[in-house]
Enzyme design. Structure first.
Site, mmCIF file in Angstrom:
data_model
loop_
_atom_site.group_PDB
_atom_site.id
_atom_site.type_symbol
_atom_site.label_atom_id
_atom_site.label_comp_id
_atom_site.label_asym_id
_atom_site.label_seq_id
_atom_site.Cartn_x
_atom_site.Cartn_y
_atom_site.Cartn_z
ATOM 1 N N LYS A 1 3.048 61.507 53.093
ATOM 2 C CA LYS A 1 3.957 60.675 52.303
ATOM 3 C C LYS A 1 4.908 61.463 51.406
ATOM 4 C CE LYS A 1 3.586 57.537 53.815
ATOM 5 N NZ LYS A 1 3.889 57.468 55.300
ATOM 6 N N SER A 2 5.116 62.729 51.764
ATOM 7 C CA SER A 2 6.036 63.514 50.936
ATOM 8 C C SER A 2 7.378 63.758 51.633
ATOM 9 C CB SER A 2 5.388 64.836 50.530
ATOM 10 O OG SER A 2 4.983 65.521 51.668
ATOM 11 N N THR B 1 8.551 62.968 57.790
ATOM 12 C CA THR B 1 9.392 62.400 58.850
ATOM 13 C C THR B 1 10.831 62.919 58.703
ATOM 14 O OG1 THR B 1 8.050 60.416 58.506
ATOM 15 C CG2 THR B 1 9.936 60.197 59.969
ATOM 16 N N HIS C 1 -0.539 68.916 58.057
ATOM 17 C CA HIS C 1 -0.838 68.572 56.660
ATOM 18 C C HIS C 1 -1.907 69.505 56.092
ATOM 19 C CE1 HIS C 1 1.580 65.005 56.651
ATOM 20 N NE2 HIS C 1 0.777 64.239 57.367
ATOM 21 N N ARG D 1 6.562 66.757 47.042
ATOM 22 C CA ARG D 1 7.188 65.583 46.428
ATOM 23 C C ARG D 1 6.425 65.260 45.153
ATOM 24 N NH1 ARG D 1 7.809 59.524 49.245
ATOM 25 N NH2 ARG D 1 9.571 58.870 47.960
ATOM 26 N N ARG E 1 10.479 53.348 54.343
ATOM 27 C CA ARG E 1 10.266 52.244 53.410
ATOM 28 C C ARG E 1 11.454 52.154 52.454
ATOM 29 N NH1 ARG E 1 8.002 51.112 48.418
ATOM 30 N NH2 ARG E 1 7.940 53.339 47.959
ATOM 31 N N GLY F 1 12.596 55.492 50.652
ATOM 32 C CA GLY F 1 13.188 56.834 50.678
ATOM 33 C C GLY F 1 13.873 57.228 49.382
HETATM 34 P P1 A3P Z 1 8.703 55.853 50.430
HETATM 35 O O1 A3P Z 1 7.430 55.182 50.833
HETATM 36 O O2 A3P Z 1 8.711 56.261 48.975
HETATM 37 O O3 A3P Z 1 9.921 55.101 50.802
HETATM 38 P P2 A3P Z 1 6.051 60.869 55.323
HETATM 39 O O4 A3P Z 1 7.142 61.036 56.322
HETATM 40 O O5 A3P Z 1 5.505 62.187 54.830
HETATM 41 O O6 A3P Z 1 5.006 59.911 55.769
HETATM 42 O O7 A3P Z 1 6.740 60.269 54.012
HETATM 43 C C1 A3P Z 1 7.247 58.961 54.025
HETATM 44 C C2 A3P Z 1 8.197 58.811 52.880
HETATM 45 O O8 A3P Z 1 9.437 59.468 53.196
HETATM 46 C C3 A3P Z 1 8.544 57.350 52.631
HETATM 47 O O9 A3P Z 1 8.790 57.241 51.226
HETATM 48 C C4 A3P Z 1 9.809 57.197 53.458
HETATM 49 O O10 A3P Z 1 10.588 56.090 53.116
HETATM 50 C C5 A3P Z 1 10.504 58.510 53.162
HETATM 51 N N1 A3P Z 1 11.501 58.858 54.162
HETATM 52 C C6 A3P Z 1 11.374 58.795 55.517
HETATM 53 N N2 A3P Z 1 12.504 59.184 56.104
HETATM 54 C C7 A3P Z 1 13.371 59.522 55.131
HETATM 55 C C8 A3P Z 1 14.715 59.995 55.125
HETATM 56 N N3 A3P Z 1 15.386 60.201 56.237
HETATM 57 N N4 A3P Z 1 15.289 60.229 53.924
HETATM 58 C C9 A3P Z 1 14.606 60.023 52.774
HETATM 59 N N5 A3P Z 1 13.341 59.572 52.718
HETATM 60 C C10 A3P Z 1 12.722 59.321 53.883
#
Ligand code: A3P
Length: 324
Positions: free
Chosen positions: A67-68, A71, A131, A153, A290, A292
């Site tokens: 979640k940092s 993606t 991870h 993050r 979600r 971002g």
């Molecule tokens: P939020 O839940 O705060 O929106 P991971 O990819 O490590 O699972 O992290 C997911 C987080 O990265 C989510 O945060 C998601 O919305 C955000 N995210 C995914 N793609 C993104 C992008 N292209 N730019 C910015 N944030 C992104």
């Protein structure tokens, strides 16, 4: 040399039994191994990865806490390294039809499916994500001089992102987090009991290694990517030995990559609106997009919760030069 000999399945079960076990911040059962909390099958895969993966100098390893922004980082690094193969405006660009998790696989998932995968035919640069903490990386990764990029993050935003993720992808035997007190989840997170947690320990370990070996490990922050994506793209490309030429810079290639991988663009692609994660029948691609944003924690955490987590993190990072 801290190379772990992969236990046979029975031995692994024995090892597992000997480890402390708790429900984590989003209530998955987690096992505490060498300072980090893992799901059982992930620990088994991480140990296989550690023992069997043979790194090459041309490899690129993307390391993150869940979640940092994994993606996002996957999409950026893929677009940078494949820009001569696929121009960013190319209609056949893989990122237009494949979720970033499909173009850059997780090593834990590769080794979960097969303890001896044949990765030798993958052409360079092989790009993988993980991870696992630095200390769990295979010796060959640490000694091959391959490129590692770590993305951290702010832990408050990680918690909030994880909390929402837990609501759409619930842990087994827990139908939904909605029935669970967020304070309880938060308490667990503050104790570092989360998948691959504590996230601040992991960040600190990679941070120290990036200071020690800056030519091998690039340390990035989600917040810096959000603040100025163009200069962070330049840093990434330079680190990977493929800096943007002045023709590319003048031709807007950096901006094109930033736009291709932007939250709004990726989120609105059909594959990311309706597709499912290639390695899971359950998880939908849209759960990775979600909001971002930076600072969404303000909408969820009370000031005292925020203060509490800040103190935990500050205490752990004290004197390191790292702030999260
Ligand atoms: P939020 O839940 O705060 O929106 P991971 O990819 O490590 O699972 O992290 C997911 C987080 O990265 C989510 O945060 C998601 O919305 C955000 N995210 C995914 N793609 C993104 C992008 N292209 N730019 C910015 N944030 C992104």
């Amino acid at each position: 040399q801290d190379v772990q000999v992969l236990p046979e399945s029975n031995d692994f079960q024995e090892l597992l039994q000997s480890l402390p076990c708790e429900r984590g911040a989003i209530f998955h059962p987690l096992h505490f191994y060498k300072g980090i909390w893992y799901r059982a099958h992930v620990l088994e895969a991480a140990m296989a990865f550690q023992q069997h993966f043979q790194a090459r100098v041309t490899d690129i390893i993307l390391a993150t806490a869940p979640k940092s922004g994994t993606t996002w980082l996957k999409s950026l690094v893929f677009a940078i390294t494949h820009r001569s193969q696929y121009t960013v405006t190319d209609k056949s660009h893989p990122l237009l039809t494949t979720n970033p998790h499909g173009v850059v696989p997780f090593l834990e998932i590769i080794y979960r499916n097969n303890k001896f995968p044949d990765l030798t035919s993958t052409p360079p640069p092989r790009i993988y994500a993980t991870h696992v903490p630095y200390s769990m990386l295979p010796e060959s990764v640490k000694t091959s001089k391959c490129h590692i990029i770590y993305l951290c993050r702010n832990p408050k935003d990680i918690f909030v992102s994880m909390w929402h993720f837990g609501n759409v992808v619930p842990a087994e035997n827990f139908p939904s987090l909605q029935s669970i007190n967020i304070e309880e989840s938060f308490e667990r997170f503050c104790k570092g009991i989360e998948m691959f947690g504590p996230c601040w320990e992991q960040a600190l370990e990679y941070w120290k290694m990036s200071v020690e070996k800056p030519e091998e490990i690039l340390f990035l922050k989600f917040e810096d990517l959000k603040a100025d994506i163009n200069s962070q793209l330049k840093r990434i490309a330079e680190h990977l030995g493929c800096p943007f030429s002045s023709e590319e810079q003048n031709g807007g290639v950096i901006e094109d990559i930033a736009n291709l991988c932007s939250f709004e663009h990726l989120r609105n692609l059909e594959v990311n609106k309706t597709g499912k994660l290639f390695f899971s029948q359950v998880v939908e691609n849209n759960v990775f997009f979600r909001k971002g944003e930076v600072g969404d924690w303000m909408n969820i955490l009370t000031p005292s919760m925020a203060e509490k987590l800040d103190q935990v993190v500050k205490h752990k990072l004290h004197g390191s030069g790292l702030t999260l």
